[in-house]
Design a protein around this motif. Structure first.
Motif, PDB file in Angstrom:
ATOM      1  N   THR A  86       0.860  -1.169   0.000  1.00 38.21           N
ATOM      2  CA  THR A  86       0.000   0.000   0.000  1.00 38.21           C
ATOM      3  C   THR A  86       0.893   1.215   0.000  1.00 38.21           C
ATOM      4  N   LYS A  87       0.334   2.315  -0.392  1.00 42.78           N
ATOM      5  CA  LYS A  87       1.138   3.521  -0.372  1.00 42.78           C
ATOM      6  C   LYS A  87       1.182   4.036   1.051  1.00 42.78           C
TER       7      LYS A  87
ATOM      8  N   SER B 247      -6.295  10.655   7.739  1.00 42.84           N
ATOM      9  CA  SER B 247      -6.791  11.499   8.825  1.00 42.84           C
ATOM     10  C   SER B 247      -7.109  10.674  10.072  1.00 42.84           C
TER      11      SER B 247
ATOM     12  N   VAL C 198     -11.620   3.041  10.499  1.00 39.86           N
ATOM     13  CA  VAL C 198     -11.166   1.735  10.020  1.00 39.86           C
ATOM     14  C   VAL C 198     -10.877   0.803  11.179  1.00 39.86           C
TER      15      VAL C 198
ATOM     16  N   SER D 229      -0.232   1.595   6.289  1.00 40.15           N
ATOM     17  CA  SER D 229      -0.485   2.863   5.605  1.00 40.15           C
ATOM     18  C   SER D 229      -0.375   4.025   6.569  1.00 40.15           C
ATOM     19  N   VAL D 230      -0.456   3.717   7.819  1.00 43.22           N
ATOM     20  CA  VAL D 230      -0.387   4.811   8.784  1.00 43.22           C
ATOM     21  C   VAL D 230       1.045   5.054   9.217  1.00 43.22           C
TER      22      VAL D 230
ATOM     23  N   ALA E 273      -1.432  12.566  10.664  1.00 46.39           N
ATOM     24  CA  ALA E 273      -1.675  13.979  10.342  1.00 46.39           C
ATOM     25  C   ALA E 273      -2.886  14.046   9.432  1.00 46.39           C
ATOM     26  N   TYR E 274      -3.509  15.174   9.468  1.00 44.73           N
ATOM     27  CA  TYR E 274      -4.714  15.252   8.654  1.00 44.73           C
ATOM     28  C   TYR E 274      -4.349  15.662   7.231  1.00 44.73           C
ATOM     29  N   CYS E 275      -4.765  14.859   6.270  1.00 39.05           N
ATOM     30  CA  CYS E 275      -4.513  15.204   4.870  1.00 39.05           C
ATOM     31  C   CYS E 275      -5.505  14.431   4.019  1.00 39.05           C
TER      32      CYS E 275
ATOM     33  N   ALA F 251      -5.344  11.257  -1.732  1.00 40.48           N
ATOM     34  CA  ALA F 251      -5.145  11.685  -3.121  1.00 40.48           C
ATOM     35  C   ALA F 251      -6.164  10.993  -4.024  1.00 40.48           C
TER      36      ALA F 251
ATOM     37  N   GLU G  46      -6.356   6.949  -5.281  1.00 38.73           N
ATOM     38  CA  GLU G  46      -5.792   5.975  -4.364  1.00 38.73           C
ATOM     39  C   GLU G  46      -6.902   5.179  -3.725  1.00 38.73           C
TER      40      GLU G  46
ATOM     41  N   VAL H 217      -7.603   3.060   2.261  1.00 38.77           N
ATOM     42  CA  VAL H 217      -7.478   1.897   3.138  1.00 38.77           C
ATOM     43  C   VAL H 217      -8.864   1.459   3.569  1.00 38.77           C
ATOM     44  N   LYS H 218      -9.702   2.442   3.760  1.00 37.14           N
ATOM     45  CA  LYS H 218     -11.047   2.131   4.209  1.00 37.14           C
ATOM     46  C   LYS H 218     -11.720   1.187   3.233  1.00 37.14           C
TER      47      LYS H 218
END
Lengths: 123, 895
Positions: free
Chosen positions: A97-98, A103, A110, B256-257, B263-265, B268, B271, B274-275
């Motif tokens: 995964t990237k 957030s 999740v 992924s974390v 941080a909040y972002c 993109a 992509e 993850v959810k």
């Protein structure tokens, strides 16, 4: 004296060094190939880098360490991680995964999804 | 490079349609396994790199070649998207924006397209460089990765696990992972390796860099990456228990974390969040069989519909003309004509196979021009006529199906005289040219004429009338002419025409073969006329003729005439001995005046058809000073011949076979004309020379309108050169005319009168008739036959006294002429008071005048005055002006 910083991979290298020192660089290359899977050029590069940093010394192709195992600061290892690798992988690399910034809210959502699932509940 | 660029653009456009289809299918096949979706992207990829494709009728690609490679050369650039609505809205804009300015030879696209191609190349380079640099950077970073086991390495420089290496792929993972994470991550990466994603992704990226200009392709690639990831997830997860799935999801989240990065972002675009992936993983169920089946079937259908190109149309079905059905009718296409845009030549009925080849010529399905005008390019025309149309077309406009190709056979349009079709592109111009060539070289001699078998009992008048309606009800006040030609030893065919004041033309006689009667039938017909009192025996003339398609009679001599006479009349109670001279097909093909034997004097040469039928023969007769000098007979394969005069005033033969013109030289050797031909297929035929039996028959005779070998007085009319005979008659091209008519009148909307000078056997010609017959009419019946009249002069304004030929001694030259710059310029008969046009400069004056011969030196002339000033143009060398008292006169070289 400040203990020089060592990356995890270098740490693995040092483990081999501490075990076999003093050791000829050629033999070291062999050992690294076997245990770490490193190419000879990689081993020599690492020897050079570490010698510049004062972690070891290489005299007449014989390598000996200048710091001991205890002295190396384990806690510093993790710090390096974020600084060395900037940015994500190129588009054509197959990845798990990237590494994306996500957030808080989503992380929690999740996590909650997963936890609920474990408990056998609905999503 | 521009061509390659355009073909990539065309591939991109064609593939874009498939991308849209895949997008739709992806949406519909949400429940199907993702590996099917990935296969769909493979279809798109093939379309993007493979410029070739099979053609199929189910192709859903609107157009495989939206931008034609020739667009840079078009005067009206257009694109062919395959969707008329799009074409009609875009093409006018393109046509206007990129139309060449008048005067420019280049279409602006010739500049823009290469520029675009270069930009495209730069784009590819940029993406490739980016790829290479990224790859090298990663390699450097993982150089110190340590082996964990097998092909799995760990490195502190790895944040998110990945696979690297196309040949010996290695998995790279971070140091800081839990055992559970490690397990799942490695399983996922192994799945990537098993699915060969470490090949597909780089290949996809490479294809993307070729098509970087197409935003749909970026979308396609992003979605492809998504689908690959989810396909891998599916592959791993399907064999996991639910607890293991929870662990897998956890691993996904953790990776992924990152342990400490929160941080909040916003995510993109593109992509897979993850959810979404976690949700898919947790809710994964093995797909039902039918979903799988539907998915596979849908993929196959998509592949066929989008990997194949649309089939082109063909000529026979353009706009539903269906002219190929002509071959299905019980009657064949009776008559086929070809035209080069000016004159029509009949080539006879053609075989069904050839007609099918014509009908099956491939054309674009889409029109290349929206014009329905009848003024389009008609450089190569084929006319197909049914029997009925052929019959009704004899002396008037040809009815039938007109197929028009342009000069290089790249475009075609069809006119059935109800509504012309649009213009279409010819896919294979070479093939079209070939087919046209075959058709135009088909000739009347090909066995396409059916000789009807006639029973000898066909003497019933009613059935004769039905079979030969044209041979009944003829006017007999000038008698009847029965034409007979021999097809085989005992087989003759006949036709009958009513007597007229003139001789029938070769064409009119040849037309009789269309409905020939047997001897018995013709006898019955003649008997009918005699019995009914409509005609008398003295009024019936038998005329043996030779027809090119009949292979029997070679010579028509006294013995032959007698035999035929006996044959025809033997069934009649009275024996009739009257018959006229046989009408040979010795009509003159062409004439020319040039020096053929190199004696410094110009001879008058005539080319005529020879005495044979079945073999093509021709004769050349040469007259000098009115006396026959040479006569030779030749044979060669059927062709079209004419004289041609080269720049050096040398006479040569021009020979035209199927649109190719070759030239043959002539010379005199030992008193005979010798023809030199590359093909070595022009040979002497029969006895040669003035003393041969053929010569006495075939040298044109004074009677019947043929060439008068008496003293010539040449008159150079500004349209044609003709001759005045000593007995007051006139002649042109071997034909004698009783009158020279000067007809003056005013053409509609003209400011001055027009005068036509005709040599004519008709006593009177009205101005209107003269006008239409001079070349203005498109109606074949408006023209005079050669025997009736021929136009020799035409000019506007009052006929000038100086140009009328009477009054000059016969040895003198009639038309004013001047030699300048090596060429002879002749008075153009437009008057002597023209203004001098711009850019004409004084170049000299007339130095010498000799009215007895054509000027041989520059500034010498005839029928002009010494000292008259000569004005010439720098570039327009065909015309000079001579100064007269009241103005200037135009002199032109003769073409």
């Amino acid at each position: 004296m400040d203990t020089p910083k060592i990356f995890e991979s270098e740490y693995r290298f040092c483990l081999i060094l501490w075990e076999h020192e003093p050791v000829k660089s050629g033999k070291l290359v062999e050992l690294c190939k076997e245990r770490l899977g490193w190419k000879p050029t990689t081993t020599y590069t690492v020897i050079k880098k570490l010698s510049e940093r004062g972690v070891l010394k290489n005299e007449n192709t014989v390598v000996t360490s200048l710091v001991s195992k205890d002295q190396v600061q384990a806690s510093e290892l993790n710090e390096m991680v974020e600084k060395t690798f900037e940015g994500s992988l190129p588009a054509f690399i197959a990845a798990f995964t990237k590494h994306r910034k996500i957030s808080d809210a989503d992380i929690d959502a999740v996590q909650e999804m997963i936890d609920r699932y474990r408990k056998g509940g609905s999503l | 490079m521009s061509e390659f660029f355009l073909s990539v653009v065309n591939m991109s456009i064609a593939a874009s349609w498939s991308v849209l289809a895949v997008l739709l299918l992806r949406f519909l096949l949400k429940k199907a396994p993702k590996w099917i979706t990935v296969l769909l992207w493979a279809v798109v990829a093939i379309r993007l790199i493979c410029p070739f494709a099979f053609e199929s009728k189910v192709s859903l690609i609107p157009s495989a070649q939206t931008i034609s490679p020739g667009i840079m050369m078009d005067t009206v650039p257009q694109i062919y998207t395959g969707i008329p609505a799009v074409n009609n809205s875009i093409n006018p804009i393109i046509g206007e924006t990129f139309a060449p300015n008048p005067g420019d030879s280049a279409n602006p696209l010739q500049v823009w397209i290469p520029i675009a191609a270069v930009l495209w190349g730069i784009g590819i380079l940029a993406l490739t460089v980016y790829g290479i640099i990224s790859y090298l950077r990663i390699k450097k970073k993982i150089s110190t990765a340590v082996l964990l086991r097998d092909h799995i390495y760990q490195s502190e420089n790895v944040v998110s696990p990945f696979v690297l290496g196309m040949i010996r792929p290695k998995i790279y993972v971070p140091f800081s992972m839990t055992a559970s994470e490690m397990l799942h991550v490695i399983a996922h990466e192994e799945a990537h390796i098993r699915r060969k994603d470490h090949w597909w992704k780089p290949i996809g990226f490479a294809i993307l860099s070729l098509h970087w200009f197409n935003p749909l392709m970026w979308l396609a690639y992003v979605l492809l990456c998504r689908d690959i990831e989810m396909a891998c997830d599916e592959k791993v997860v399907k064999s996991l228990s639910s607890e293991e799935r929870a662990d897998y999801s956890q691993a996904l989240l953790n990776c992924s974390v990152g342990r400490r990065m929160i941080a909040y972002c916003p995510l993109a675009f593109g992509e897979v969040g993850v959810k979404d992936r976690v949700r898919s993983v947790l809710s994964y169920k093995k797909p039902a069989f039918w979903i799988l089946a539907v998915g596979i079937v849908a993929s196959i259908v998509l592949a066929i519909c989008f990997l194949t190109n649309p089939t082109p149309g063909n000529l026979g079905t353009l706009e539903n003309l269906e002219f190929i059905s002509l071959t299905d009718r019980t009657e064949n296409t009776a008559c086929v004509w070809v035209s080069d845009g000016f004159s029509y030549a009949r080539v006879g009925p053609i075989s069904e196979d050839l007609l099918k080849e014509l009908a099956n010529l491939k054309t674009s399905k889409e029109e290349i021009s929206l014009s329905r005008s009848e003024d389009r390019d008609r450089s190569h025309t084929i006319v197909l006529q049914s029997e009925k149309q052929a019959e009704s077309s004899l002396n008037s406009y040809l009815e039938g199906l007109y197929i028009h190709f342009n000069s290089d056979f790249t475009a075609v349009w069809i006119n059935n005289n109800v509504k012309p079709t649009l213009t279409y592109k010819v896919i294979d111009p070479q093939k079209a040219k070939e087919v046209y060539g075959y058709i135009s070289s088909y000739n009347v001699r090909e066995p396409a004429i059916q000789i009807p078998t006639i029973s000898s009992d066909a003497t019933d008048i009613a059935s004769l009338k039905a079979k030969f309606p044209e041979y009944f009800d003829l006017g007999t006040f000038k008698g009847l002419e029965v034409y007979i030609w021999q097809m085989a030893e005992d087989s003759y065919s006949c036709g009958v025409l009513q007597g007229v004041n003139r001789n029938y033309t070769k064409e009119e006689i040849w037309d009789l073969h269309k409905n020939p009667a047997s001897l018995d039938e013709m006898r019955a017909i003649i008997a009918y006329y005699l019995e009914e009192g409509l005609a008398v025996k003295e009024g019936i003339t038998l005329i043996p003729v030779t027809m090119p398609h009949s292979s029997y009679a070679y010579t028509i001599d006294d013995a032959y005439k007698a035999k035929l006479n006996q044959l025809f009349w033997s069934d009649f109670s009275d024996s009739i001995t009257s018959y006229t001279e046989p009408l040979y097909s010795s009509l003159i093909i062409d004439e020319g005046i040039f020096d053929i034997d190199g004696d410094g004097k110009e001879e008058h040469c005539f080319m005529s058809y020879g005495p044979t039928s079945g073999i093509f023969t021709f004769s050349i007769t040469v007259f000098e000073n009115g006396e026959p000098e040479y006569f030779n007979l030749f044979t060669c394969p059927w062709t079209t011949l004419r004289f041609e005069i080269t720049e050096k005033d040398q006479g040569i033969l021009a020979r035209k076979d199927t649109n190719e013109e070759t030239y043959l030289t002539m010379a005199i050797e030992d008193g005979n004309i010798v023809i030199y031909s590359d093909a070595q297929d022009v040979l002497y035929w029969g006895e040669q020379g003035l003393d041969s039996p053929f010569a006495s028959q075939w040298i044109a005779k004074p009677e019947n309108g043929y060439f008068d070998s008496g003293p010539l007085k040449t008159i150079e009319g500004n349209f044609r050169t003709y001759y005045q005979n000593t007995d007051g008659t006139w002649q042109y091209n071997g034909y004698i005319y009783k009158y020279r008519l000067v007809i003056t009148g005013r053409m509609p909307n003209a400011v001055a009168d027009t005068t036509y000078v005709y040599l004519s056997n008709l006593e009177e010609i009205s101005f209107e008739k003269a006008m239409w017959a001079s070349g203005l009419s498109s109606h074949m019946g408006a023209y005079f036959t050669t025997v009736e009249a021929v136009l020799v002069e035409i000019y506007t304004g009052e006929p000038d006294e100086a140009t009328t030929p009477t009054g000059y001694p016969s040895e003198e030259i009639g038309q004013p002429q001047i030699r300048y710059n090596g060429k002879v310029y002749y008075y153009f008969a437009t008057g002597f008071d023209d203004p001098l046009p711009k850019d004409y400069e004084l170049v000299g004056a007339v130095a010498d005048v000799d009215n007895t011969k054509a000027p041989e030196q520059n500034f010498h002339g005839a029928r002009v005055e010494i000292g008259q000033e000569i004005y010439a143009h720098k570039t327009e060398t065909d015309i000079i002006y001579i100064k007269y008292e009241n103005g200037y006169a135009k002199f032109s070289i003769r073409k």
